[in-house]
Design an enzyme around this catalytic site. Structure first.
Site, mmCIF file in Angstrom:
data_model
loop_
_atom_site.group_PDB
_atom_site.id
_atom_site.type_symbol
_atom_site.label_atom_id
_atom_site.label_comp_id
_atom_site.label_asym_id
_atom_site.label_seq_id
_atom_site.Cartn_x
_atom_site.Cartn_y
_atom_site.Cartn_z
ATOM 1 N N ALA A 183 -34.488 -1.043 -12.476
ATOM 2 C CA ALA A 183 -34.630 -1.914 -11.306
ATOM 3 C C ALA A 183 -36.093 -2.311 -11.064
ATOM 4 C CB ALA A 183 -34.050 -1.240 -10.075
ATOM 5 N N ASN A 197 -33.879 7.437 -13.998
ATOM 6 C CA ASN A 197 -34.817 6.972 -12.994
ATOM 7 C C ASN A 197 -34.081 6.415 -11.779
ATOM 8 O OD1 ASN A 197 -36.984 6.002 -11.586
ATOM 9 N ND2 ASN A 197 -38.068 5.277 -13.382
ATOM 10 N N ASP A 198 -33.516 5.219 -11.893
ATOM 11 C CA ASP A 198 -32.859 4.603 -10.729
ATOM 12 C C ASP A 198 -31.752 5.483 -10.144
ATOM 13 O OD1 ASP A 198 -34.464 2.483 -11.230
ATOM 14 O OD2 ASP A 198 -32.921 1.254 -12.181
ATOM 15 N N VAL A 199 -31.020 6.168 -11.024
ATOM 16 C CA VAL A 199 -29.845 6.914 -10.539
ATOM 17 C C VAL A 199 -30.236 8.180 -9.768
ATOM 18 C CG1 VAL A 199 -28.348 6.009 -12.357
ATOM 19 C CG2 VAL A 199 -29.482 8.207 -12.685
ATOM 20 N N VAL A 200 -31.549 8.503 -9.726
ATOM 21 C CA VAL A 200 -31.999 9.651 -8.921
ATOM 22 C C VAL A 200 -33.040 9.197 -7.886
ATOM 23 C CG1 VAL A 200 -31.545 11.493 -10.592
ATOM 24 C CG2 VAL A 200 -33.704 10.234 -10.718
#
Ligand code: NAP
Length: 468
Positions: A432, A391-394
């Site tokens: 996050a 999620n956050d990393v994309v």
């Protein structure tokens, strides 16, 4: 003669430790790295044990037995609990250094204290301060990660916190300076435990303002404190191996912490004093955004027609333990001549190297694991970006939204692919706590469900269509 042999033994152990770190650089040689580390430690213990000054063999056997007793259950924890397990190891390392420093001090004082030169005494106090601080700091960090009840998860802050810490630190340094000058004074025997108490307190005070989110980075920093404490112990005991091993430990911990800070776009001071990790307020825009869903059947058809598929794994793959199904999907696609690459974000998951470990467990060739900077160059040519529980990393907000808590964090640019399939169970956010525009984008289709189940469906579809 014996001295020469032990020095050679220490050099061999040092070489093992350096090779261990070097081999940890790539997944292909990481296993050798572990073996080299174990060999180095075993040589170091045996060489030290063989020294003529060592006469209480039963104590050593007892200590080794106690190590096994604690170490074996610790080695059995699930992968998701490795960050807190690592913190516990640092806690033991710090405690050992602190106890050795304490014992050495009272031993030397008992013998008249002539060997307690200003240099040796400074090293001893550094060892004790860093050792006990690492002990309580690491226990707190492990507790926060394990979410134990008696340690608050949220950052605990209060007015003038940094000032109070600084004041206590000043007192500790003043007491330490007095001890260095008068190590055998009568009052020194009382001041020494006060320094121990202060450093135990520091460990707690340093960790409470830091949120669970930053714990893995903090653990890397504590790793480096434990290493520095071992260096100081090496000077106290005049043991060169401890100095080398401690320096390797200290610097590698620091480098890892810096890499993690960079990957999350955080500064070091921000991690230590930023009270990050407070629950983020999800920004409600009021408007209901619409997700487009796809069926495994439809997704399988598109996958089959691709030439380049990039799989982007994240924390959800670890939760679902989907790595073996991912391997089956990889095999199905490769059978059709499709190029499949895995995009590895440095902080995907919950610990450094999390994705590498999982994918290696499923025997995915290391050559197909591609680091973020390299894969991002290929993303515009990518036919399908398959997001597996990431999620956050994309999240493109890291590039575009200045108000986002992850703004500036480098991401895997899944949004540049021709088609994006995103697997997750629900509409809830990632680590996050923020929405992800990628999921509402024109080219994105959601595959809602548990990652293992959805990938299993995709494999079934592909296997079925392969028989026609
Ligand atoms: P993430 O942002 O935490 O997102 C994980 C996603 O996986 C969630 O949105 C969740 O959505 C989904 N998920 C959970 N269980 C699932 C399941 N069984 N099947 C399918 N999907 C599932 O993860 P990430 O993209 O890997 O990012 C890592 C985050 O952790 C970053 O913010 C990073 O800064 C932070 N972090 C990493 C480290 C490290 O060392 N790697 C250390 C500290 C912090 P659903 O609930 O809807 O399924």
């Amino acid at each position: 003669m014996l001295y020469g042999l032990s020095q050679i033994g220490y050099i061999v152990a040092s070489v093992c430790f350096i090779l261990a770190l070097h081999w940890m650089n790539t997944p292909a040689t990481a296993r050798n790295g572990v073996y080299a580390g174990v060999a180095g430690t075993a040589i170091a213990i045996l060489v030290t044990w063989a020294e003529p000054a060592v006469i209480h063999h039963l104590w050593i056997i007892g200590a080794i037995a106690a190590g096994f007793l604690v170490g074996i259950p610790l080695s059995r924890v699930p992968l998701t609990a490795v960050p807190q397990r690592t913190a516990l190891s640092h806690a033991f390392g710090g405690l050992a250094a602190g106890l050795v420093g304490t014992a050495e001090y009272y031993l030397q004082v008992g013998e008249g204290g002539t060997s307690l030169t200003a240099f040796r005494m400074s090293a001893l106090i550094a060892e004790v301060l860093l050792g006990y601080l690492t002990f309580t700091g690491s226990i707190m960090a492990a507790g926060k990660l394990q979410e134990v009840k008696w340690i608050p998860q949220r950052p605990v802050t209060y007015p003038m916190q940094n000032l109070i810490n600084l004041l206590l630190f000043g007192i500790a340094i003043a007491l330490a300076a007095a001890l260095v000058m008068y190590p055998t004074a009568v009052w020194a025997l009382v001041v020494f435990p006060v320094i121990i108490g202060l450093s135990l307190l520091f460990g707690v005070l340093l960790i409470i303002p830091i949120g669970g989110a930053d714990m893995p980075t903090v653990i890397a920093i504590l790793n480096s404190y434990a290493g520095l404490s071992a260096v100081a112990m090496g000077f106290v005991l005049d043991n060169k191996l401890l100095i080398t091993a401690g320096a390797l430990d200290g610097s590698s911990g620091l480098i890892l912490a810096i890499i993690m800070c960079k990957a999350m776009n955080r500064s070091f001071t921000n991690v230590l004093f930023g009270a990050f990790g407070q629950v983020q307020q999800a920004k409600g825009t009021g408007e209901q955004k619409v997700y487009k869903s796809e069926t495994p059947e439809g997704a399988a058809q598109i996958l089959e027609q691709s030439s380049l598929v990039v799989v982007i794994p994240g924390y959800g793959m670890a939760v679902a333990q989907a790595q073996h199904k991912v391997r089956e999907l990889y095999d199905q696609l490769k059978k059709r001549g499709i190029t499949v690459k895995f995009a590895i974000h440095p902080v995907a998951g919950r610990m450094p190297g999390h994705m590498n470990v999982l994918l290696a467990e499923a025997d995915i060739p290391y050559t197909d694991l591609v680091e973020m900077e390299d894969i991002n160059r290929d993303m515009p040519q990518c036919d399908v970006a398959l997001v597996v529980g990431a999620n956050d990393v994309v999240n493109p907000a890291a590039r575009t939204d200045k108000t986002s808590p992850i703004y500036g964090m480098p991401i895997i640019e899944a949004d540049k692919a021709r088609t994006v399939f995103a697997i997750k169970r629900s509409k809830s956010p990632g680590f996050a706590g923020i929405d992800n525009e990628l999921y509402f984008a024109d080219r994105t289709w959601m595959l809602f469900g548990d990652a293992k189940a959805v990938i299993g469906e995709l494999v079934k579809e592909l296997a079925g269509s392969g028989m026609h």
